[in-house]
Motif scaffolding. Structure first.
Motif, PDB file in Angstrom:
ATOM      1  N   GLN A 244     -50.363   2.353 -25.719  1.00  0.00           N
ATOM      2  CA  GLN A 244     -49.028   2.958 -25.828  1.00  0.00           C
ATOM      3  C   GLN A 244     -48.740   3.357 -27.271  1.00  0.00           C
ATOM      4  O   GLN A 244     -48.274   4.466 -27.532  1.00  0.00           O
ATOM      5  CB  GLN A 244     -47.971   1.962 -25.334  1.00  0.00           C
TER       6      GLN A 244
ATOM      7  N   GLN B   9     -47.039   8.978 -19.480  1.00  0.00           N
ATOM      8  CA  GLN B   9     -45.972   8.011 -19.246  1.00  0.00           C
ATOM      9  C   GLN B   9     -46.312   6.663 -19.872  1.00  0.00           C
ATOM     10  O   GLN B   9     -47.474   6.238 -19.851  1.00  0.00           O
ATOM     11  CB  GLN B   9     -45.795   7.775 -17.745  1.00  0.00           C
TER      12      GLN B   9
ATOM     13  N   LEU C 283     -43.820   0.025 -18.872  1.00  0.00           N
ATOM     14  CA  LEU C 283     -43.487  -1.229 -19.553  1.00  0.00           C
ATOM     15  C   LEU C 283     -43.787  -2.430 -18.664  1.00  0.00           C
ATOM     16  O   LEU C 283     -43.324  -2.507 -17.525  1.00  0.00           O
ATOM     17  CB  LEU C 283     -42.008  -1.215 -19.954  1.00  0.00           C
TER      18      LEU C 283
ATOM     19  N   SER D  85     -47.342  -4.549 -22.618  1.00  0.00           N
ATOM     20  CA  SER D  85     -46.748  -3.548 -23.529  1.00  0.00           C
ATOM     21  C   SER D  85     -46.384  -4.195 -24.859  1.00  0.00           C
ATOM     22  O   SER D  85     -46.139  -5.399 -24.912  1.00  0.00           O
ATOM     23  CB  SER D  85     -45.465  -2.976 -22.923  1.00  0.00           C
TER      24      SER D  85
ATOM     25  N   SER E 132     -39.655   2.776 -28.007  1.00  0.00           N
ATOM     26  CA  SER E 132     -39.592   4.212 -27.679  1.00  0.00           C
ATOM     27  C   SER E 132     -38.765   4.416 -26.403  1.00  0.00           C
ATOM     28  O   SER E 132     -37.996   5.365 -26.295  1.00  0.00           O
ATOM     29  CB  SER E 132     -40.983   4.838 -27.566  1.00  0.00           C
ATOM     30  N   ARG E 133     -38.891   3.479 -25.437  1.00  0.00           N
ATOM     31  CA  ARG E 133     -38.079   3.616 -24.226  1.00  0.00           C
ATOM     32  C   ARG E 133     -36.595   3.374 -24.553  1.00  0.00           C
ATOM     33  O   ARG E 133     -35.720   4.080 -24.043  1.00  0.00           O
ATOM     34  CB  ARG E 133     -38.549   2.618 -23.157  1.00  0.00           C
ATOM     35  N   CYS E 134     -36.325   2.400 -25.427  1.00  0.00           N
ATOM     36  CA  CYS E 134     -34.930   2.147 -25.805  1.00  0.00           C
ATOM     37  C   CYS E 134     -34.331   3.413 -26.413  1.00  0.00           C
ATOM     38  O   CYS E 134     -33.221   3.834 -26.053  1.00  0.00           O
ATOM     39  CB  CYS E 134     -34.845   1.016 -26.831  1.00  0.00           C
TER      40      CYS E 134
ATOM     41  N   ALA F 133     -35.315   6.506 -25.992  1.00  0.00           N
ATOM     42  CA  ALA F 133     -35.174   7.546 -24.960  1.00  0.00           C
ATOM     43  C   ALA F 133     -33.927   7.290 -24.121  1.00  0.00           C
ATOM     44  O   ALA F 133     -33.305   8.234 -23.624  1.00  0.00           O
ATOM     45  CB  ALA F 133     -36.409   7.572 -24.075  1.00  0.00           C
ATOM     46  N   LEU F 134     -33.547   6.015 -23.982  1.00  0.00           N
ATOM     47  CA  LEU F 134     -32.355   5.693 -23.183  1.00  0.00           C
ATOM     48  C   LEU F 134     -31.085   5.689 -24.038  1.00  0.00           C
ATOM     49  O   LEU F 134     -30.001   5.382 -23.552  1.00  0.00           O
ATOM     50  CB  LEU F 134     -32.539   4.331 -22.509  1.00  0.00           C
TER      51      LEU F 134
ATOM     52  N   ASP G 191     -36.043   1.459 -16.053  1.00  0.00           N
ATOM     53  CA  ASP G 191     -35.086   1.870 -17.082  1.00  0.00           C
ATOM     54  C   ASP G 191     -33.837   0.989 -17.008  1.00  0.00           C
ATOM     55  O   ASP G 191     -33.245   0.655 -18.040  1.00  0.00           O
ATOM     56  CB  ASP G 191     -34.703   3.342 -16.877  1.00  0.00           C
TER      57      ASP G 191
ATOM     58  N   VAL H  99     -34.445  -2.156 -18.921  1.00  0.00           N
ATOM     59  CA  VAL H  99     -34.422  -1.934 -20.373  1.00  0.00           C
ATOM     60  C   VAL H  99     -32.971  -1.732 -20.833  1.00  0.00           C
ATOM     61  O   VAL H  99     -32.544  -2.289 -21.854  1.00  0.00           O
ATOM     62  CB  VAL H  99     -35.307  -0.728 -20.758  1.00  0.00           C
TER      63      VAL H  99
END
Ligand code: KIV
Length: 389
Positions: free
Chosen positions: A301, A326, A329, A333, A340-342, A344-345, A373, A376
């Motif tokens: 990742q 993609q 998570l 991970s 990065s997901r945080c 993006a959200l 999501d 997260v």
């Protein structure tokens, strides 16, 4: 200079030989239209002598699908050749594909004919097919287990009778890539007349070698490959369309070859064939599996987030992937994937809140296979600072 490798799709014929698969006329026309839109060169639509429904379906493809050559399979039997010619009568570019057993084991225990008889039958049937259409493919079945001098003789006879393509099948998926390369080089040397025909490879996947074997054949001079979408086909399946087309897409410059296929149709085509065949694509299937561009480990990742090519050799856009790369998570991970997901959200986590959020994420990931999501978001909301948007 790059040579074109002719892409011969046999999903509708050999693919339909998968146990439990039945394509309706509608399925065959829909899949063939999709293949034509992707600029596949030849579509083998079926085996008209098998049944009336099969003959009608091949006819429908022949009448309705324009662009590629439309091919029908026939044994070296007069009624099969006539059935194929009839079913193809509406095609703009018809091809008849004839086959006869070539290995001693199949000649003795299936066809129950001598080599001399097989030669005579093949010659007569290729001649008959050539009277009906200008484009005739001949396959000495089980070629990779056949006696080489006899195989060369059979190929010579088929060419003399008017065959335009000689297809060399690894019918029981027995050969290794080095055997295939060696056989193709041998045949080209033993039968110089092959220079005036197209040399083709058809492989089953019993030992998982089909794609490697197809590429070995191409490296040794094959200029047609016979493929099935999602690798479906008799027993363990056929050479996978997406694997060979994408291997040539990725390595074509090195191999000195290309195909004319529009690769961006591959992913939707794979889903169409999955739906109509009822054979689910395994998630780890090369190119079209659901995990093919999903990265689960922290090291990967981190790498892919920095530069996609760190851990991908195919750009998912190249196969028309609807989502692309993609980050998944879970337990393995790392911080890079989570943060990065945080982001993006819409959560900007730093310092102590970030450390706490990572702790909470890891605790949950130890219990749950894949974090959503919502998971997260909930972690961020209870540990984090303000949203970035
Ligand atoms: O597997 C095979 O040998 C075949 C031939 C008809 C090409 O399907």
């Amino acid at each position: 200079m790059s040579d074109q490798v002719i892409v011969f799709d046999t999903t509708l014929r050999d693919g339909e030989q998968s146990a439990g698969v039945l394509f309706t006329e509608r399925d065959k026309v829909d899949i063939a239209e999709r293949l034509a839109a992707m600029r596949v060169d030849v579509i083998e639509a079926g085996f008209p002598a098998a049944s009336q429904a099969e003959s009608r379906a091949v006819s429908a493809v022949a009448r309705q699908v324009r662009g590629p050559s439309i091919c029908a399979l026939a044994r070296c039997v007069a009624r099969d050749v006539d059935a194929a010619a009839l079913a193809l009568s509406g095609a703009a570019r018809p091809r008849i594909h004839l086959f006869i057993n070539a290995s001693d084991v199949q000649l003795e225990h299936q066809l129950r004919r001598s080599r001399a008889e097989a030669l005579e039958i093949a010659t007569a049937m290729v001649t008959r097919a050539r009277e009906a259409v200008g484009d005739v493919e001949f396959s000495p079945m089980d070629a990779t287990r056949a006696d080489r001098p006899f195989l060369a003789e059979l190929v010579r006879a088929a060419l003399a009778a008017g065959a335009t393509t000689i297809n060399v099948p690894d019918t029981v998926g027995y050969a290794l890539p080095q055997d295939v390369g060696d056989l193709f080089r041998h045949l080209r040397q033993a039968v110089p007349e092959l220079e005036r025909a197209v040399l083709s490879f058809h492989g089953q996947n019993d030992l998982g070698m089909a794609s490697a074997n197809a590429l070995a054949a191409v490296a040794a001079g094959a200029r047609q490959v016979e493929l099935c979408v999602n690798g479906i086909g008799e027993r363990a399946g056929n050479t996978s369309f997406e694997e060979v087309v994408m291997a040539i897409d990725v390595h074509g410059a090195r191999l000195g070859v290309h195909t004319n296929v529009d690769t961006t149709g591959i992913y939707p085509l794979s889903r169409l064939v999955e739906e109509r065949s009822g054979i689910q694509v395994p998630s780890n299937k090369a190119v079209v599996g659901r995990n093919a561009f999903r990265h689960a480990s922290g090291i990967h990742q981190d790498g892919v987030l920095k530069h996609r090519q760190n851990f991908e050799c195919i750009d998912p856009a190249r196969i028309g992937h609807p989502v692309g790369t993609q980050i998944v998570l879970g337990k393995l991970s790392g911080t890079a994937g989570f943060t990065s997901r945080c982001k993006a959200l819409g959560f900007d986590l730093r310092g102590a809140p970030l450390a706490k959020a990572i702790e909470a994420f890891q605790a949950l990931a130890d219990r749950k296979r894949e974090l959503s999501d919502d998971d997260v978001r909930a972690i961020c909301q209870s540990h984090a600072g303000p949203r970035t948007s």
